[in-house]
Structures are given as C-alpha cells and as structure tokens.
Design a protein around this motif. Structure first.
Motif, mmCIF file in Angstrom:
data_model
loop_
_atom_site.group_PDB
_atom_site.id
_atom_site.type_symbol
_atom_site.label_atom_id
_atom_site.label_comp_id
_atom_site.label_asym_id
_atom_site.label_seq_id
_atom_site.Cartn_x
_atom_site.Cartn_y
_atom_site.Cartn_z
ATOM 1 N N PHE A 38 -17.179 -31.202 45.115
ATOM 2 C CA PHE A 38 -16.076 -31.209 44.156
ATOM 3 C C PHE A 38 -16.587 -30.748 42.792
ATOM 4 O O PHE A 38 -17.692 -31.108 42.379
ATOM 5 C CB PHE A 38 -15.516 -32.638 44.046
ATOM 6 C CG PHE A 38 -14.450 -32.805 43.003
ATOM 7 C CD1 PHE A 38 -13.130 -32.536 43.300
ATOM 8 C CD2 PHE A 38 -14.772 -33.236 41.725
ATOM 9 C CE1 PHE A 38 -12.133 -32.697 42.343
ATOM 10 C CE2 PHE A 38 -13.795 -33.398 40.760
ATOM 11 C CZ PHE A 38 -12.472 -33.126 41.072
ATOM 12 N N SER A 39 -15.759 -29.953 42.114
ATOM 13 C CA SER A 39 -16.077 -29.554 40.744
ATOM 14 C C SER A 39 -14.803 -29.381 39.943
ATOM 15 O O SER A 39 -13.723 -29.132 40.507
ATOM 16 C CB SER A 39 -16.888 -28.257 40.720
ATOM 17 O OG SER A 39 -16.090 -27.149 41.106
ATOM 18 N N ALA A 40 -14.909 -29.535 38.615
ATOM 19 C CA ALA A 40 -13.778 -29.351 37.712
ATOM 20 C C ALA A 40 -14.314 -28.868 36.368
ATOM 21 O O ALA A 40 -15.207 -29.499 35.792
ATOM 22 C CB ALA A 40 -12.992 -30.650 37.545
ATOM 23 N N SER A 46 -19.618 -24.525 36.548
ATOM 24 C CA SER A 46 -20.202 -25.854 36.552
ATOM 25 C C SER A 46 -20.681 -26.169 37.955
ATOM 26 O O SER A 46 -20.047 -25.789 38.941
ATOM 27 C CB SER A 46 -19.175 -26.901 36.107
ATOM 28 O OG SER A 46 -19.728 -28.203 36.161
ATOM 29 N N ALA A 47 -21.812 -26.856 38.048
ATOM 30 C CA ALA A 47 -22.347 -27.218 39.350
ATOM 31 C C ALA A 47 -21.409 -28.197 40.045
ATOM 32 O O ALA A 47 -20.786 -29.047 39.410
ATOM 33 C CB ALA A 47 -23.739 -27.836 39.200
ATOM 34 N N ILE A 95 -18.052 -32.611 34.830
ATOM 35 C CA ILE A 95 -16.704 -32.660 35.398
ATOM 36 C C ILE A 95 -15.726 -32.844 34.246
ATOM 37 O O ILE A 95 -15.793 -33.840 33.511
ATOM 38 C CB ILE A 95 -16.571 -33.796 36.420
ATOM 39 C CG1 ILE A 95 -17.530 -33.550 37.601
ATOM 40 C CG2 ILE A 95 -15.137 -33.920 36.913
ATOM 41 C CD1 ILE A 95 -17.515 -34.644 38.639
ATOM 42 N N VAL A 96 -14.830 -31.856 34.075
ATOM 43 C CA VAL A 96 -13.913 -31.834 32.931
ATOM 44 C C VAL A 96 -12.477 -31.754 33.446
ATOM 45 O O VAL A 96 -12.104 -30.787 34.116
ATOM 46 C CB VAL A 96 -14.195 -30.636 32.002
ATOM 47 C CG1 VAL A 96 -13.289 -30.696 30.775
ATOM 48 C CG2 VAL A 96 -15.659 -30.586 31.602
ATOM 49 N N ILE A 97 -11.668 -32.762 33.115
ATOM 50 C CA ILE A 97 -10.250 -32.769 33.483
ATOM 51 C C ILE A 97 -9.453 -33.368 32.326
ATOM 52 O O ILE A 97 -9.783 -34.464 31.834
ATOM 53 C CB ILE A 97 -9.976 -33.577 34.764
ATOM 54 C CG1 ILE A 97 -10.742 -32.992 35.959
ATOM 55 C CG2 ILE A 97 -8.474 -33.592 35.079
ATOM 56 C CD1 ILE A 97 -10.559 -33.776 37.245
ATOM 57 N N GLY A 98 -8.410 -32.660 31.900
ATOM 58 C CA GLY A 98 -7.531 -33.185 30.855
ATOM 59 C C GLY A 98 -8.219 -33.466 29.545
ATOM 60 O O GLY A 98 -7.830 -34.389 28.823
ATOM 61 N N GLY A 99 -9.254 -32.689 29.224
ATOM 62 C CA GLY A 99 -9.966 -32.872 27.970
ATOM 63 C C GLY A 99 -11.052 -33.920 27.995
ATOM 64 O O GLY A 99 -11.803 -34.072 27.019
ATOM 65 N N ASP A 235 -5.172 -25.712 39.501
ATOM 66 C CA ASP A 235 -5.237 -26.090 38.086
ATOM 67 C C ASP A 235 -4.668 -27.491 37.900
ATOM 68 O O ASP A 235 -3.641 -27.844 38.474
ATOM 69 C CB ASP A 235 -4.444 -25.110 37.229
ATOM 70 C CG ASP A 235 -5.047 -23.708 37.239
ATOM 71 O OD1 ASP A 235 -6.287 -23.609 37.386
ATOM 72 O OD2 ASP A 235 -4.297 -22.734 37.113
ATOM 73 N N ASP A 236 -5.349 -28.286 37.058
ATOM 74 C CA ASP A 236 -4.890 -29.642 36.760
ATOM 75 C C ASP A 236 -5.377 -30.016 35.363
ATOM 76 O O ASP A 236 -6.594 -30.023 35.102
ATOM 77 C CB ASP A 236 -5.424 -30.633 37.791
ATOM 78 C CG ASP A 236 -4.839 -32.029 37.621
ATOM 79 O OD1 ASP A 236 -3.965 -32.216 36.750
ATOM 80 O OD2 ASP A 236 -5.239 -32.944 38.362
ATOM 81 N N GLY A 237 -4.446 -30.326 34.465
ATOM 82 C CA GLY A 237 -4.820 -30.754 33.123
ATOM 83 C C GLY A 237 -5.601 -29.719 32.356
ATOM 84 O O GLY A 237 -6.474 -30.077 31.548
ATOM 85 N N GLY A 238 -5.301 -28.420 32.571
ATOM 86 C CA GLY A 238 -6.010 -27.360 31.869
ATOM 87 C C GLY A 238 -7.373 -27.041 32.450
ATOM 88 O O GLY A 238 -8.113 -26.227 31.892
ATOM 89 N N SER A 239 -7.717 -27.653 33.579
ATOM 90 C CA SER A 239 -9.005 -27.423 34.231
ATOM 91 C C SER A 239 -8.800 -26.767 35.591
ATOM 92 O O SER A 239 -7.736 -26.894 36.203
ATOM 93 C CB SER A 239 -9.773 -28.735 34.411
ATOM 94 O OG SER A 239 -10.085 -29.319 33.163
ATOM 95 N N THR A 240 -9.827 -26.067 36.043
ATOM 96 C CA THR A 240 -9.826 -25.487 37.385
ATOM 97 C C THR A 240 -10.567 -26.428 38.320
ATOM 98 O O THR A 240 -11.751 -26.717 38.108
ATOM 99 C CB THR A 240 -10.498 -24.110 37.395
ATOM 100 O OG1 THR A 240 -9.772 -23.219 36.540
ATOM 101 C CG2 THR A 240 -10.525 -23.536 38.797
ATOM 102 N N ILE A 241 -9.858 -26.910 39.328
ATOM 103 C CA ILE A 241 -10.428 -27.851 40.284
ATOM 104 C C ILE A 241 -10.805 -27.099 41.555
ATOM 105 O O ILE A 241 -10.006 -26.325 42.086
ATOM 106 C CB ILE A 241 -9.423 -28.959 40.644
ATOM 107 C CG1 ILE A 241 -8.773 -29.548 39.393
ATOM 108 C CG2 ILE A 241 -10.094 -30.026 41.498
ATOM 109 C CD1 ILE A 241 -9.727 -30.262 38.480
ATOM 110 N N GLU A 242 -12.010 -27.320 42.033
ATOM 111 C CA GLU A 242 -12.439 -26.786 43.322
ATOM 112 C C GLU A 242 -12.804 -27.960 44.227
ATOM 113 O O GLU A 242 -13.756 -28.688 43.956
ATOM 114 C CB GLU A 242 -13.620 -25.830 43.157
ATOM 115 C CG GLU A 242 -13.270 -24.555 42.397
ATOM 116 C CD GLU A 242 -14.398 -23.538 42.402
ATOM 117 O OE1 GLU A 242 -15.333 -23.719 43.211
ATOM 118 O OE2 GLU A 242 -14.340 -22.592 41.608
#
Length: 258
Positions: A38-40, A46-47, A95-99, A235-242
C-alpha cells in the motif's frame, strides 16, 4: 412432417426438464490471509509499505456465503467475502492522505476491513451431469476501509473507497459419483473515472454429497479455496492511493439446494 412431431416433442420435453429452476445457498467460513502493499502520496514517488511490515499478514476468519439460482440454461450467482484485520508494524515509506503525513519508518497501528459483493450470470455452454461449463458477465463491488495511526505522535490517516468492477466470468464443474469439483473465476482490467483497476476473483471447491436428491433437497459438504487479487489506483483526499492486495485462503461450508 409426421415423423418430425415425436422429435419436436422430445426436444421440448428435454428443454423443459433442463430449464427446471433450482436454487442453492452455501454459507461458508474460512481463514484468509492478506498480502501485497500500500502507498499514498500527494505528489512524486513514495515507497510502498507491505502488508507484512504493517503487521497485517496474519490469517483471520471471514464469512463467504453464496447463493445460486439456475434457470433456462442460465446460472445466477450471488456471493460475498468479508474480513477485518488489525496489526502493529512499521511504514516503509511516507504515507500522505488528506494533508496528513505518516513518515517512513514510523511505528503504526492499522485497522483494515475488506468487503466484496459479487453478482454473476453465466450461460451453460456444456450442460451435462458429468461436465458443466458456462461463460458470462457480472459485477463485483469492493469496499476498502483502512485506518492508520502513529503509536508515537498520534498522526492518523484513513482511506475509505468503494469500487464497482464489471467482470468477465467463467464457471465449470466435473461430477463423479458423490463428488463434484466446482470452479469459478472472474476477471477485469479497466480504467474509468480516475480509477485504474485489475481484479481477479476465484473460487474452487470439492463438494461431497451428504444427503437428498441430486438437485433438489440435496446437502453437500464444501471444502474450498477462495480469494481475489486487487490492484487499484485511485484518488482520495488529494492523494494518489495505490492498493495492491491479495486476500485468499481455505474455507469450509455446507451447500443446501431446493
């Protein structure tokens, strides 16, 4: 013309016999393990953090019920697979989600729930008692809910996404005596609305006839292996989720037809 009448009557009789509707329900419980990574990120690379590094790789129990309705050469199958996992581990990348950011190398507690609901319709190409094979289409809805919190500092992030996925599907079975081997698979690779998804859903089971008739009023013990592979980018909260997940494991259940 008169010679054709008995033939047509026989065909109509066979068609009506083959199209007699039947239904079954099969509650099942299994032990499912989670793999993948998982990455965000809100920009750049990002690793990814593996499920094992996050402490989410232990097997956990989950329900996987199924219901089937066969009619007019078609088979409608409804199924679900739900499980919840939690663990403590270490992130392998930011890991970055929603700031909010949890840095790589941070110790975290993670809770994750995964729910899938599938509906598939297949048509019999080979409808015999010995071998049954069909092709069709369907849809699976995958719901992911992941919460992560630093054990020191208290920063938390969450992603909650529901992804409907159309499927190309196949099913087949081979029956010998009181035993039947049954397999089902669904697949799709698509990109729509900013979401990229590759999905494989599979289920193989050995059925043993316990009681009742061959079709109606029958009880069968099922021992099988169920799972899915999901590779999604959204995309979630301005971040790209993989999210690249594999959830699979053995199960046992009882199939009742009526």
């Amino acid at each position: 013309m008169h010679h054709a009448c008995p033939f047509l009557a026989a065909c109509l009789f066979l068609a009506s016999a083959c199209s007699a509707p039947s239904a079954s329900i099969a509650p099942a419980y299994g032990s499912y393990g989670l793999g993948g990574e998982f990455s965000a990120t809100d920009g750049g690379a990002s690793a990814s953090s593996s499920m094992s590094s996050l402490g989410l790789d232990d097997a956990t129990g989950g329900f996987s019920p199924r219901a089937d309705l066969a009619f007019l050469g078609f088979d409608l199958s409804l199924s679900a697979l739900s499980t919840s996992l939690d663990g403590s581990g270490t992130t392998e990348g930011d890991i970055v989600i929603g700031g909010s950011t949890i840095s790589g190398g941070a110790n975290v507690d993670t809770d994750m729930s995964i729910d899938t609901f599938s509906g598939v319709v297949t048509w019999d190409l080979i409808p015999t008692d010995l071998v049954d094979f069909g092709l069709g289409v369907g849809v699976t809805v995958v719901s992911l809910d992941m919460e992560m919190e630093e054990t020191v500092g208290g920063t938390s992030i969450e992603t909650d996404e529901t992804i409907p996925i159309p499927l190309l599907a196949a099913r087949g079975s081979v029956g010998i005596g009181d035993f039947e081997v049954l397999g089902r698979v669904g697949y799709m690779n698509l990109s729509v609305g900013g979401t990229d998804v590759t999905f494989v859903d599979y289920d193989i089971a050995l059925m043993y006839h316990l009681f009742g008739g061959s079709t109606h009023g029958a009880g069968n013990l099922a021992i099988g292996y169920r799972g899915f592979d999901l590779d999604a980018e959204y995309d979630d909260g301005g971040s790209t989720i993989e999210a690249d997940f594999t959830l699979d494991g053995p199960y046992v259940g009882l199939s009742i037809s009526f």
